[in-house]
Design a protein around this motif. Structure first.
Motif: not given
Length: 313
Positions: A83-88, A125-128, A160-167
Motif C-alpha cells: 500500500a505504501m509503494a502504490l501510495g507513494i 474499505l467497506i465500500f471496496w 486482499m484486493t479490497a484492502a490494498i485498493a482502500g489503503l
C-alpha cells in the motif's frame, strides 16, 4: 587579534565555545529532583503492571510467537509495503499533476485528494469490500458501445484486493500533498537554472528538484508509514487475517481478551520502534548536505553545481 576572535576563527572554535559555556552552567538541583521523581513514578508503574495478574503475562508469552499471530503479522507487513509503494507512486503522479499548468490534470488531482482525504478509511474499505453490491460485474467497454471484456466482481474484489485498493488510494491522497509540499519547498530558481542549462522539465524534476525536496518529504512520509502499520488493523472488519484479526480469532476461542490485545500492542510497538530508527537514519542521510554546508543559503552553490553537472551529461 583577540583571544575571543582567535577561538571563533579556529576550526574547533565552536567546540571550545561550547566547553566554556558548559563550564559556567550552574548545576540545577531542581531538574535533578524532577528526574528522580519522574523515574520513581515510571518504575513504580512498571512494577504494578508487571505484577498485575489481570494482564495475563504468561498468556502473552505463550501466544506471542503463535503461528496464527505471526502469520497475521506477515499479512500486516505485506499490506503496509504494498500500500505504501502504490501510495507513494500514485501520490507523486498526483502531486506533479496538481502543480501542472494543465487545468484538466490539476482539477482531477484536486478532486481525487478531496474525496479520499475527506472520507474515513474504514468507510472506503467497506465500500471496496461490498463493490459487488453496486456493480455485480466489472467490464471494459467503449463508452456507449460494445463491452470488450467483463469479470464477476466477487472474483476480482477479494478481501486482499479490497484492502490494498482502500489503503493505497487513501494513502496516495495524503502522499500527494506531502510530496507537493516538498516540491514547493525547493526554490523555483533551481528549475529555472536547470532549464537554462538545457535540461528538460522532467529531467530537472527527477535529478534536481526531487533530491532537494526529499529533506522535506522524508519526515512526514515516515510518519505516514507508521500510521499505515496501524491502519492495517482496520482491514479486520472485512475479514482480512491481519495481526489484529488473528489475535481476535484466538481470544474468541480462549476468552483471553486483554492478554491477546497486549500481544498485538507489543508487536505494533516493536515494528514502529524499528521504523523510527530507520526514519532517523534516512533523515540524516538527506540532511547531510545541509550539515556540510552550514545551511540552505550556503547550499545554493553546491546545488547550482549539481545542475551544471547534470546538464553536462
Amino acid at each position: 587579534m583577540s583571544n575571543e576572535h582567535a577561538i571563533a576563527a579556529s576550526p574547533s572554535g565552536d567546540a571550545a565555545a561550547r566547553d566554556v559555556a558548559s563550564a559556567h552552567t550552574p548545576f540545577r538541583y531542581g531538574q535533578l529532583i524532577l528526574w528522580i521523581v519522574v523515574g520513581a513514578v515510571v518504575v513504580n508503574f512498571a512494577w504494578i503492571v508487571a505484577n498485575n495478574e489481570n494482564f495475563g503475562w504468561p498468556v502473552v508469552g505463550q501466544y506471542f510467537f503463535d503461528p496464527t499471530v505471526v502469520q497475521g503479522l506477515y499479512v500486516s507487513l505485506g499490506l503496509t509495503v504494498i500500500a505504501m509503494a502504490l501510495g507513494i507512486a500514485l501520490g507523486l503522479v498526483l502531486a506533479v499533476a496538481r502543480m501542472s499548468s494543465d487545468p484538466l490534470a490539476s482539477t482531477l488531482s484536486a478532486w481525487f485528494v478531496w474525496f479520499f482525504r475527506g472520507t474515513p478509511l474504514l468507510v472506503q474499505l467497506i465500500f471496496w469490500y461490498n463493490m459487488s453490491t453496486l456493480f455485480p460485474t466489472l467490464s471494459i467497454a467503449i463508452p456507449f458501445g460494445p463491452t470488450l471484456a467483463s469479470w464477476d466482481t466477487n472474483s476480482v474484489i477479494t478481501p486482499m484486493t479490497a484492502a490494498i485498493a482502500g489503503l493505497a488510494l487513501n494513502e496516495a491522497a495524503y502522499m500527494a500533498e506531502i510530496i507537493r509540499g516538498g516540491l514547493l519547498s525547493v526554490d523555483r530558481g533551481q528549475a529555472e537554472t536547470a532549464e537554462a542549462f538545457g535540461m528538460t522539465r522532467m529531467r530537472a524534476l527527477w535529478r534536481i528538484i526531487i533530491p532537494q525536496a526529499m529533506r522535506s518529504i522524508v519526515p512526514p512520509t515516515g510518519n505516514q508509514l507508521i500510521s499505515m502499520i496501524k491502519a492495517t488493523s482496520l482491514v479486520s472488519v472485512i475479514a482480512m487475517a491481519d495481526l489484529l484479526y488473528s489475535v481476535q480469532s484466538i481470544y474468541n476461542r480462549t476468552f483471553e481478551i486483554i492478554p491477546m490485545l497486549l500481544v498485538a500492542v507489543i508487536w505494533y510497538l516493536l515494528i514502529t520502534s524499528i521504523l523510527n530508527v530507520g526514519q532517523g537514519y534516512i533523515e540524516r542521510y538527506y540532511s547531510r548536505g545541509e550539515r556540510r554546508t552550514g545551511g540552505a543559503a550556503q547550499g545554493a552553490k553546491p546545488a547550482a553545481a549539481a545542475v551544471a553537472g547534470e546538464a553536462s551529461h
